[in-house]
Design a protein around this motif. Structure first.
Motif, PDB file in Angstrom:
ATOM      1  N   LEU A  48       0.647  -1.233  -0.040  1.00 56.59           N
ATOM      2  CA  LEU A  48      -0.061   0.099   0.062  1.00 56.59           C
ATOM      3  C   LEU A  48       0.981   1.177   0.026  1.00 56.59           C
ATOM      4  CD1 LEU A  48      -2.778   1.404   0.240  1.00 56.59           C
ATOM      5  CD2 LEU A  48      -2.643   1.208   2.540  1.00 56.59           C
ATOM      6  N   THR A  49       0.568   2.130  -0.854  1.00 58.70           N
ATOM      7  CA  THR A  49       1.750   3.173  -1.169  1.00 58.70           C
ATOM      8  C   THR A  49       0.762   4.481  -1.525  1.00 58.70           C
ATOM      9  OG1 THR A  49       3.659   3.935  -2.252  1.00 58.70           O
ATOM     10  CG2 THR A  49       2.435   2.490  -3.393  1.00 58.70           C
ATOM     11  N   LYS A  50       1.256   5.234  -2.361  1.00 57.53           N
ATOM     12  CA  LYS A  50       0.603   6.515  -2.807  1.00 57.53           C
ATOM     13  C   LYS A  50       1.344   7.024  -4.071  1.00 57.53           C
ATOM     14  CE  LYS A  50       2.845   9.759   0.374  1.00 57.53           C
ATOM     15  NZ  LYS A  50       2.909  10.495   1.609  1.00 57.53           N
ATOM     16  N   THR A  51       0.430   7.921  -4.724  1.00 60.35           N
ATOM     17  CA  THR A  51       0.874   8.398  -5.938  1.00 60.35           C
ATOM     18  C   THR A  51       1.549  10.078  -5.310  1.00 60.35           C
ATOM     19  OG1 THR A  51      -1.148   9.603  -6.457  1.00 60.35           O
ATOM     20  CG2 THR A  51      -0.564   7.304  -7.745  1.00 60.35           C
ATOM     21  N   LEU A  52       2.490  10.306  -6.112  1.00 59.93           N
ATOM     22  CA  LEU A  52       3.047  11.812  -5.854  1.00 59.93           C
ATOM     23  C   LEU A  52       2.430  12.854  -6.733  1.00 59.93           C
ATOM     24  CD1 LEU A  52       6.608  11.020  -4.732  1.00 59.93           C
ATOM     25  CD2 LEU A  52       4.696  11.237  -3.227  1.00 59.93           C
ATOM     26  N   ASN A  53       2.244  12.074  -7.817  1.00 61.08           N
ATOM     27  CA  ASN A  53       1.854  12.851  -8.993  1.00 61.08           C
ATOM     28  C   ASN A  53       1.103  12.139  -9.927  1.00 61.08           C
ATOM     29  OD1 ASN A  53       3.463  12.739 -11.124  1.00 61.08           O
ATOM     30  ND2 ASN A  53       4.854  14.013 -10.077  1.00 61.08           N
ATOM     31  N   ILE A  54       0.075  12.550 -10.610  1.00 60.35           N
ATOM     32  CA  ILE A  54      -0.474  11.491 -11.674  1.00 60.35           C
ATOM     33  C   ILE A  54      -1.110  12.088 -12.932  1.00 60.35           C
ATOM     34  CG2 ILE A  54      -2.706  11.780 -10.283  1.00 60.35           C
ATOM     35  CD1 ILE A  54      -2.978   8.578 -10.874  1.00 60.35           C
ATOM     36  N   SER A  55      -1.250  11.576 -14.057  1.00 63.84           N
ATOM     37  CA  SER A  55      -1.577  12.069 -15.146  1.00 63.84           C
ATOM     38  C   SER A  55      -2.567  11.053 -15.883  1.00 63.84           C
ATOM     39  CB  SER A  55      -0.649  12.701 -16.105  1.00 63.84           C
ATOM     40  OG  SER A  55       0.083  11.716 -16.725  1.00 63.84           O
ATOM     41  N   ALA A  56      -3.228  11.514 -16.891  1.00 60.24           N
ATOM     42  CA  ALA A  56      -3.884  10.054 -17.811  1.00 60.24           C
ATOM     43  C   ALA A  56      -2.759   9.215 -18.238  1.00 60.24           C
ATOM     44  CB  ALA A  56      -4.557  10.795 -18.882  1.00 60.24           C
ATOM     45  N   HIS A  57      -1.315   9.395 -18.482  1.00 62.02           N
ATOM     46  CA  HIS A  57      -0.394   8.697 -19.029  1.00 62.02           C
ATOM     47  C   HIS A  57       0.432   8.231 -18.107  1.00 62.02           C
ATOM     48  CE1 HIS A  57      -2.046  10.832 -22.507  1.00 62.02           C
ATOM     49  NE2 HIS A  57      -1.933   9.576 -22.996  1.00 62.02           N
ATOM     50  N   GLY A  58       0.443   8.361 -16.975  1.00 63.51           N
ATOM     51  CA  GLY A  58       1.222   7.979 -15.867  1.00 63.51           C
ATOM     52  C   GLY A  58       1.257   8.511 -14.409  1.00 63.51           C
ATOM     53  N   ALA A  59       2.075   8.018 -13.588  1.00 65.36           N
ATOM     54  CA  ALA A  59       2.327   8.435 -12.193  1.00 65.36           C
ATOM     55  C   ALA A  59       3.675   8.348 -11.676  1.00 65.36           C
ATOM     56  CB  ALA A  59       1.285   7.883 -11.392  1.00 65.36           C
ATOM     57  N   CYS A  60       3.823   9.177 -10.607  1.00 59.47           N
ATOM     58  CA  CYS A  60       5.084   9.112  -9.761  1.00 59.47           C
ATOM     59  C   CYS A  60       4.528   8.436  -8.365  1.00 59.47           C
ATOM     60  CB  CYS A  60       5.805  10.266  -9.536  1.00 59.47           C
ATOM     61  SG  CYS A  60       7.387  10.055  -8.896  1.00 59.47           S
ATOM     62  N   ILE A  61       5.230   7.274  -8.156  1.00 56.34           N
ATOM     63  CA  ILE A  61       4.769   6.631  -6.995  1.00 56.34           C
ATOM     64  C   ILE A  61       6.028   6.247  -6.099  1.00 56.34           C
ATOM     65  CG2 ILE A  61       3.029   5.362  -7.947  1.00 56.34           C
ATOM     66  CD1 ILE A  61       4.739   2.832  -7.590  1.00 56.34           C
ATOM     67  N   ALA A  62       5.756   6.284  -4.855  1.00 57.59           N
ATOM     68  CA  ALA A  62       6.790   5.858  -3.700  1.00 57.59           C
ATOM     69  C   ALA A  62       6.686   4.383  -3.638  1.00 57.59           C
ATOM     70  CB  ALA A  62       6.731   6.548  -2.548  1.00 57.59           C
ATOM     71  N   SER A  63       7.982   3.640  -3.295  1.00 56.91           N
ATOM     72  CA  SER A  63       7.791   2.291  -2.921  1.00 56.91           C
ATOM     73  C   SER A  63       9.215   2.023  -2.108  1.00 56.91           C
ATOM     74  CB  SER A  63       7.803   1.573  -4.208  1.00 56.91           C
ATOM     75  OG  SER A  63       7.816   0.231  -3.777  1.00 56.91           O
ATOM     76  N   ALA A  64       9.010   1.051  -1.241  1.00 59.45           N
ATOM     77  CA  ALA A  64      10.267   0.667  -0.393  1.00 59.45           C
ATOM     78  C   ALA A  64      10.868  -0.375  -1.269  1.00 59.45           C
ATOM     79  CB  ALA A  64       9.649   0.035   0.933  1.00 59.45           C
ATOM     80  N   HIS A  65      10.429  -1.031  -2.249  1.00 62.09           N
ATOM     81  CA  HIS A  65      10.842  -2.055  -3.138  1.00 62.09           C
ATOM     82  C   HIS A  65      11.692  -1.618  -4.267  1.00 62.09           C
ATOM     83  CE1 HIS A  65       8.459  -5.183  -1.187  1.00 62.09           C
ATOM     84  NE2 HIS A  65       7.389  -4.283  -1.078  1.00 62.09           N
ATOM     85  N   ILE A  66      12.662  -2.506  -4.700  1.00 64.54           N
ATOM     86  CA  ILE A  66      13.469  -2.085  -5.968  1.00 64.54           C
ATOM     87  C   ILE A  66      12.940  -2.761  -7.021  1.00 64.54           C
ATOM     88  CG2 ILE A  66      15.842  -2.052  -6.913  1.00 64.54           C
ATOM     89  CD1 ILE A  66      16.816  -2.699  -4.170  1.00 64.54           C
ATOM     90  N   LEU A  67      12.492  -1.661  -8.167  1.00 67.90           N
ATOM     91  CA  LEU A  67      11.868  -2.254  -9.419  1.00 67.90           C
ATOM     92  C   LEU A  67      12.766  -2.137 -10.526  1.00 67.90           C
ATOM     93  CD1 LEU A  67       8.586  -0.610  -8.739  1.00 67.90           C
ATOM     94  CD2 LEU A  67       9.119  -2.887  -8.386  1.00 67.90           C
ATOM     95  N   ARG A  68      12.924  -3.016 -11.510  1.00 70.88           N
ATOM     96  CA  ARG A  68      13.478  -2.962 -12.601  1.00 70.88           C
ATOM     97  C   ARG A  68      12.991  -1.831 -13.745  1.00 70.88           C
ATOM     98  NH1 ARG A  68      12.326  -7.802 -11.848  1.00 70.88           N
ATOM     99  NH2 ARG A  68      11.196  -8.181 -13.728  1.00 70.88           N
TER     100      ARG A  68
END
Length: 120
Positions: A48-68
């Protein structure tokens, strides 16, 4: 010729940074989301996390995990409790997104995501 190249680079950089080159405007909006994915060690997670900003085409999210980069993740927006209205679904259908970039912010990481299908 060198001055021309420098000018060209500066123009390119300016074009990349201007908001008019975005496909849709970003809203600085914190929306709770469930992030479902697989971290770099191959372990599936749901967070469970949150967006910091969002648009129709994408978002910036915070996460404790490492993604590729280029990996696919799923976002689900939780809905209010079912007691509030029987017309409100318990959650949204998953939003499939691709990881574009990553930035560290202390122990959290910020990820730029591109939705595979724009939000309507």
């Amino acid at each position: 010729m060198r001055a021309h190249l420098d000018t060209g680079i500066l123009k390119k950089k300016t074009l990349v940074e201007t908001p008019s080159t975005r496909r849709s405007p970003r809203l600085r909006l914190q929306v709770p989301v469930f992030l479902l994915g697989t971290d770099v060690s191959g372990t599936e997670f749901i967070e469970l996390t949150k967006t910091l900003n969002i648009s129709a085409h994408g978002a910036c999210i915070a996460s404790a995990h490492i993604l590729r980069p280029d990996q696919t993740v799923h976002l689900t927006i939780p809905a209010p409790s079912p007691a509030s209205s029987s017309l409100v679904p318990s959650e949204t259908p998953p939003i499939v997104a691709r990881v574009l970039r990553q930035e560290s912010a202390g122990q959290m990481r910020l990820f730029g995501l591109e939705f595979l299908r724009p939000l309507e």
